[in-house]
Design a protein around this motif. Structure first.
Motif, PDB file in Angstrom:
ATOM      1  N   GLY A  14       0.984  -1.198  -0.047  1.00 15.82           N
ATOM      2  CA  GLY A  14      -0.064  -0.036   0.052  1.00 15.82           C
ATOM      3  C   GLY A  14       0.829   1.129   0.095  1.00 15.82           C
ATOM      4  O   GLY A  14       1.816   1.354  -0.521  1.00 15.82           O
ATOM      5  N   ALA A  15       0.339   2.240   0.591  1.00 13.77           N
ATOM      6  CA  ALA A  15       0.901   3.575   0.539  1.00 13.77           C
ATOM      7  C   ALA A  15       2.220   3.448   1.397  1.00 13.77           C
ATOM      8  O   ALA A  15       2.483   2.740   2.403  1.00 13.77           O
ATOM      9  CB  ALA A  15       0.214   4.599   1.282  1.00 13.77           C
ATOM     10  N   THR A  16       3.297   4.088   0.787  1.00 16.03           N
ATOM     11  CA  THR A  16       4.763   4.006   1.286  1.00 16.03           C
ATOM     12  C   THR A  16       5.307   5.243   1.492  1.00 16.03           C
ATOM     13  O   THR A  16       4.942   6.692   1.237  1.00 16.03           O
ATOM     14  CB  THR A  16       5.492   3.233   0.404  1.00 16.03           C
ATOM     15  N   MET A  17       6.425   5.534   2.461  1.00 16.72           N
ATOM     16  CA  MET A  17       7.086   6.570   2.547  1.00 16.72           C
ATOM     17  C   MET A  17       8.701   6.208   2.522  1.00 16.72           C
ATOM     18  O   MET A  17       8.775   5.065   2.867  1.00 16.72           O
ATOM     19  CB  MET A  17       6.943   7.408   3.905  1.00 16.72           C
ATOM     20  N   THR A  18       9.480   7.065   2.098  1.00 13.13           N
ATOM     21  CA  THR A  18      10.976   7.005   2.146  1.00 13.13           C
ATOM     22  C   THR A  18      11.582   7.809   3.348  1.00 13.13           C
ATOM     23  O   THR A  18      11.309   8.658   3.459  1.00 13.13           O
ATOM     24  CB  THR A  18      11.516   7.472   1.080  1.00 13.13           C
TER      25      THR A  18
END
Length: 108
Positions: A14-18
């Motif tokens: 699903g939604a990710t972040m770095t």
């Protein structure tokens, strides 16, 4: 500066972040890099990030973060966006956070 590596999670998460990770001393040696960018699930917190890093790297690295019972070893200093944090603070992470893991330093 050492090499930079990138680790991405599968798209089905699903939604990710770095998150931008930097390592010092023994952790840098165990990770095989001084810094890396990690894509994690947007809902992950600091503790989950540490477990992801422990799985990503070898046992030597993992032992520096967690004891035999799987509890975080407070000998590693955690710095998030230039501010020292504690795992107990249940810190939420944000896109492009800067995370520094400082290895314990001994000497006389």
């Amino acid at each position: 500066m050492g090499k930079t590596s990138t680790f991405e999670i599968p798209e089905e998460i699903g939604a990710t972040m770095t998150i931008n990770i930097k390592y010092t001393a023994q952790l840098k040696k165990a990770a095989g890099t001084s810094e890396e960018k990690i894509d994690i699930a947007a809902a992950d917190n600091l503790e989950q990030l540490l477990h992801i890093l422990a799985r990503r790297h070898d046992q030597d690295f993992s032992r520096m973060l967690f004891d035999e019972q799987g509890q975080f070893s407070n000998t590693t200093v955690l710095v998030l966006n230039d501010r020292q944090v504690r795992l107990e603070d249940n810190i939420a992470l944000k896109e492009n956070d800067q995370f520094l893991l400082l290895s314990p330093i001994a000497g006389g």
